[in-house]
Each structure stands twice: as C-alpha cells, then as structure tokens.
Design a protein around this motif. Structure first.
Motif, PDB file in Angstrom:
ATOM      1  N   ASP A 151       1.005  -1.402  -0.158  1.00 57.91           N
ATOM      2  CA  ASP A 151      -0.009  -0.102   0.087  1.00 57.91           C
ATOM      3  C   ASP A 151       1.026   1.204  -0.097  1.00 57.91           C
ATOM      4  O   ASP A 151       2.225   1.341  -0.138  1.00 57.91           O
ATOM      5  CB  ASP A 151      -0.934   0.035   1.164  1.00 57.91           C
ATOM      6  CG  ASP A 151      -0.344   0.018   2.473  1.00 57.91           C
ATOM      7  OD1 ASP A 151       1.098   0.093   2.482  1.00 57.91           O
ATOM      8  OD2 ASP A 151      -0.858  -0.612   3.562  1.00 57.91           O
ATOM      9  N   VAL A 152       0.386   2.584   0.145  1.00 61.35           N
ATOM     10  CA  VAL A 152       0.986   3.519   0.010  1.00 61.35           C
ATOM     11  C   VAL A 152       1.876   3.824   1.306  1.00 61.35           C
ATOM     12  O   VAL A 152       3.188   4.270   0.840  1.00 61.35           O
ATOM     13  CB  VAL A 152      -0.046   4.918   0.173  1.00 61.35           C
ATOM     14  CG1 VAL A 152       0.819   6.088   0.243  1.00 61.35           C
ATOM     15  CG2 VAL A 152      -0.925   4.783  -1.112  1.00 61.35           C
ATOM     16  N   LYS A 200      -2.413   5.168  -7.496  1.00 63.21           N
ATOM     17  CA  LYS A 200      -3.206   6.485  -7.754  1.00 63.21           C
ATOM     18  C   LYS A 200      -3.034   7.514  -6.887  1.00 63.21           C
ATOM     19  O   LYS A 200      -3.059   8.635  -6.817  1.00 63.21           O
ATOM     20  CB  LYS A 200      -4.628   6.020  -7.526  1.00 63.21           C
ATOM     21  CG  LYS A 200      -5.302   4.983  -8.714  1.00 63.21           C
ATOM     22  CD  LYS A 200      -6.743   4.662  -8.345  1.00 63.21           C
ATOM     23  CE  LYS A 200      -7.218   3.707  -9.599  1.00 63.21           C
ATOM     24  NZ  LYS A 200      -8.669   3.510  -9.188  1.00 63.21           N
ATOM     25  N   THR A 201      -2.474   7.199  -5.498  1.00 65.45           N
ATOM     26  CA  THR A 201      -2.063   8.297  -4.681  1.00 65.45           C
ATOM     27  C   THR A 201      -0.915   8.345  -4.470  1.00 65.45           C
ATOM     28  O   THR A 201      -0.239   9.407  -4.304  1.00 65.45           O
ATOM     29  CB  THR A 201      -2.436   7.556  -2.989  1.00 65.45           C
ATOM     30  OG1 THR A 201      -4.192   7.238  -3.179  1.00 65.45           O
ATOM     31  CG2 THR A 201      -2.330   8.574  -2.158  1.00 65.45           C
ATOM     32  N   TYR A 202      -0.124   7.293  -4.572  1.00 64.12           N
ATOM     33  CA  TYR A 202       1.554   7.596  -4.681  1.00 64.12           C
ATOM     34  C   TYR A 202       1.985   7.555  -6.154  1.00 64.12           C
ATOM     35  O   TYR A 202       1.819   6.810  -6.901  1.00 64.12           O
ATOM     36  CB  TYR A 202       2.275   6.274  -4.196  1.00 64.12           C
ATOM     37  CG  TYR A 202       3.809   6.231  -3.789  1.00 64.12           C
ATOM     38  CD1 TYR A 202       4.394   6.653  -2.846  1.00 64.12           C
ATOM     39  CD2 TYR A 202       4.623   5.948  -5.145  1.00 64.12           C
ATOM     40  CE1 TYR A 202       5.839   6.933  -2.723  1.00 64.12           C
ATOM     41  CE2 TYR A 202       5.825   6.076  -5.135  1.00 64.12           C
ATOM     42  CZ  TYR A 202       6.415   6.666  -4.123  1.00 64.12           C
ATOM     43  OH  TYR A 202       7.877   6.765  -3.865  1.00 64.12           O
ATOM     44  N   LYS A 203       2.192   9.223  -6.229  1.00 68.02           N
ATOM     45  CA  LYS A 203       2.735   9.581  -7.662  1.00 68.02           C
ATOM     46  C   LYS A 203       4.261   9.201  -7.932  1.00 68.02           C
ATOM     47  O   LYS A 203       5.127   9.870  -7.152  1.00 68.02           O
ATOM     48  CB  LYS A 203       2.361  11.045  -7.854  1.00 68.02           C
ATOM     49  CG  LYS A 203       0.961  11.238  -7.602  1.00 68.02           C
ATOM     50  CD  LYS A 203       0.029  10.316  -8.499  1.00 68.02           C
ATOM     51  CE  LYS A 203      -1.322  10.990  -8.328  1.00 68.02           C
ATOM     52  NZ  LYS A 203      -2.513   9.975  -9.505  1.00 68.02           N
TER      53      LYS A 203
END
Length: 399
Positions: A151-152, A200-203
């Motif tokens: 996950d992130v 999607k969150t971690y760019k």
C-alpha cells in the motif's frame, strides 16, 4: 432475485476433534452454495441463533474479523453484478470471488515475469526486474506477501529506505516504475483487485529529476564524423553513432541484431527489442553507405557485432554488452578530444536525433513514433529544454 449471504457452522460435517467447519452460505434462486472459510469451531462456542462466535470462543476476534471480511466481499460482488445488470448463480458468485483467492505472491509473479522476459530474449528488461527484486528482498527480507499488502505506507517506507542508501530520485524512479508495471500485471492476471492499486495516490512522477543534457548539436555531429582515426574500433564507433543518428535514433542493441531482412524497399524495418513496437523508417543514403561498408558475405548480421558463432541468447547478450563497452569507450575519447559538453555514448545519438527534429519543428508524436516509444511522455525525457540563448531571444518580444 437477489442472493443472500450468511455464515453457518456446518453441522453436517464433524471433524475428528469434534469441531464443525465454518461456511459461507449463498442462497440464490432457491439454490444454496457453501464455501468453507478454512476454520472450524466447536459447537459450544457458536451462537446458532445469532450466527456468530460466542463471547468465550477461542480466537473470537480473529474469527469475527474473518466473517466480516468474507461476507463483505460477497456482498460487494453481488452489488457489482446488480449494478452491471448481470444475471448470475450462486455457483458463479463463488467462482468470481475465488478468482482472487488463487493469488500468487509477489515473489512468484517476479519469478514468472523474469522467466518470461528471458524466454522472449529481453534480457536487459529481465535484469531490470532482477535488480528490483534484489532491492526489495534487502528491504523487506522476503516477498512471500500478496500485492494487496503493498500500500501507500509500504511504498513510502521503501522510498525512504532507498534514499537512506544514497540513491537519487531518478534511480528510485526506475525501481518504482518497474514495480508499478508489475502491480498492473498482477491486476491484469486477477491476482489483486484494482481497488488495492496504490499508485493512484503514490505518484511515481514526483521521483523524476531533470536529467543532465544528453544531446549535442548538428555541428557537433559533423565534427564527430569528420574525426580522423586509423583504429578499427574507433572508426566503427563513429560509423555506428552516425548510423543511429541517421536511422531514427535506433539503439545499439537493435543495431546489433539487424540483418539483410530488415531492409525492405529502401526502408529499415525492425521490431524494437525493448518495447516490441514495429519501426519502419527510410534509409538515408549515407546510412546505407555505412551498411555496405560493413556487410560481410559470411555473416547474416549487418554489422560486425554478432555472428553465427553467437548461438544462444546469453552468448548474444554478453557479446553485445562487451562490444558496447568498447564502442562507448572509443566515443568518450573522441568527445574529450573534441571538447564536447557531455560524455559521448551511443545513446547520445538517439537523444540528438530526437532533439534536432524537435528544434526543426517536428511534432513530438511523430518523433515518439519513430523512436518506438510507448508514449509521448517517454519522448519528452529525450528532448532538451530550449537553450538559454533561445529563451533570451524570445523574451525580447515582450518589450
């Protein structure tokens, strides 16, 4: 008719220890389907009226969490079928859920992809996966984990660990882009649900730093091809550099594998070994002169890099890397003697080809197509930003 989902203690089956298996029960169209949750409970610890473990049940909290998770999973899939107006049976519902239960671990998919790339002869790309695998094993000790666990927070920890090892953002970016490709592969193969996708969150784009200039001017190219030397490999280095520049920036590996079959109707036609994209470009007259100069009757390859002696993928890869090192060493020496602003390598020819076309007004999409890039975003990395002198000249129009 909508399906109902509940959990039951399956009394019809009694284990040797007196416990009964815990089952998910799906009822749809007057038909029932049972699926084991993989745990069993003694009947004295199960509340049959409320269909849940009693207060004194061993591991009550873990079992209740499992029940909640599984019933939610089935309920969400029922809702998905309903929203999509899809007809389904209890059996189809269980099968749909089970697609995601036969998941491979991260380690297993790594091994699978590395083997696939090796079989396809994409050894350099396979080595990129291998480097990432070694890095992740050092970071996480093992990869016997599922993709849903990445996950992130996990990614941020990995980034921090890489930075503690002294890696720059661009080097970290290579590892994260490779990991992102692998995660997308896991989603494609239904090893993990798309909702767990952390990128999607971690760019990953934030890890890109502007790279050092890797292109030169047309005048510098003319100085290189005019360089005089009697050394065989020095002349080969210059000719291969010029051939790449004139031939759509074709990279050294693709040059190495060219044969007469890649010349069709005065065009160079080949498939990029890295991206598998088909390239068709006209052969410039001077580029063809270089081909004629080096083509030997007893060698199927256009240039003296590979020969029939190199039979296996490993032999060919080792040979290409060995010759590339020699060629780049020669180019670096030429660049130093000519006082070029950057270290000269075969890749500079590719970057220069792209940059010269861009400054000539050629659309980026056309340059991207000729380079065989997967997207225009990749091409942008190749293109230098405009020089200060051009910006200074443009700014005069403001007054």
């Amino acid at each position: 008719m909508s399906a109902t989902v509940n959990v039951v203690l399956f009394k019809s089956k009694t284990l040797s220890n007196g416990e009964h298996p815990l089952m998910i029960r799906i009822c749809k169209d007057n038909k029932k389907k049972y699926k084991s949750l993989g745990v069993s409970i003694h009947p004295q610890f199960w509340d049959f009226n409320k269909s849940k473990p009693r207060r004194n049940c061993p591991n009550k909290e873990a079992i209740q969490n499992l029940i909640t998770e599984k019933t939610k999973e089935y309920s969400e899939q029922i809702l998905a079928f309903t929203l999509e107006s899809k007809d389904y049976t209890a059996t189809k519902l269980v099968e749909k859920i089970n697609i995601f239960k036969t998941k491979n671990t991260v380690q297993e998919l790594f091994d699978k992809e590395i083997n696939r790339l090796k079989q396809e002869g994409r050894l350099k790309y396979a080595s990129t996966y291998k480097e990432l695998l070694v890095s992740l094993l050092k970071f996480n000790i093992h990869l016997d984990i599922y993709f849903s666990e990445i996950d992130v927070i996990w990614l941020k920890r990995y980034e921090a660990w890489l930075r503690s090892k002294g890696l720059a953002s661009n080097s970290i970016g290579v590892r994260f882009r490779t990991l992102r490709v692998l995660f997308n592969k896991a989603i494609e193969e239904k090893l993990v649900k798309a909702e767990y996708y952390p990128f999607k969150t971690y760019k990953v784009s934030k890890l890109h730093e502007e790279t050092v200039k890797r292109s030169i001017t047309k005048l510098d190219v003319e100085r290189i091809i005019s360089y005089k030397s009697d050394r065989e490999y020095t002349r080969l280095a210059i000719d291969l550099f010029y051939f790449s520049y004139l031939s759509g920036g074709i990279n050294f590996v693709d040059i190495s594998y060219l044969t007469e079959s890649n010349i069709v109707d005065q065009r160079l036609v080949y498939t990029r070994r890295k991206t598998k994209k088909l390239i068709k470009i006209p052969i410039q007259e001077k580029a063809f002169e270089i081909v004629v100069k080096y083509k030997q009757q007893d060698n199927p390859y256009l240039f003296p890099i590979l020969s029939t002696f190199h039979k296996t993928d490993i032999q060919r890869a080792n040979r290409v890397n060995k010759v590339l090192a020699i060629i780049n060493k020669g180019l670096k020496g030429i660049g130093e003697e000519l006082n070029l602003p950057i270290d000269l390598t075969t890749y500079v020819a590719r970057h220069t080809y792209a940059t010269v076309l861009k400054r000539s007004g050629v659309n980026t999409s056309i340059i991207s197509e000729s380079l065989g890039h997967s997207s225009e975003k990749v091409t942008q990395i190749y293109l230098d930003s405009f020089e200060n002198s051009q910006i200074d000249e443009a700014m005069k129009n403001l007054l």
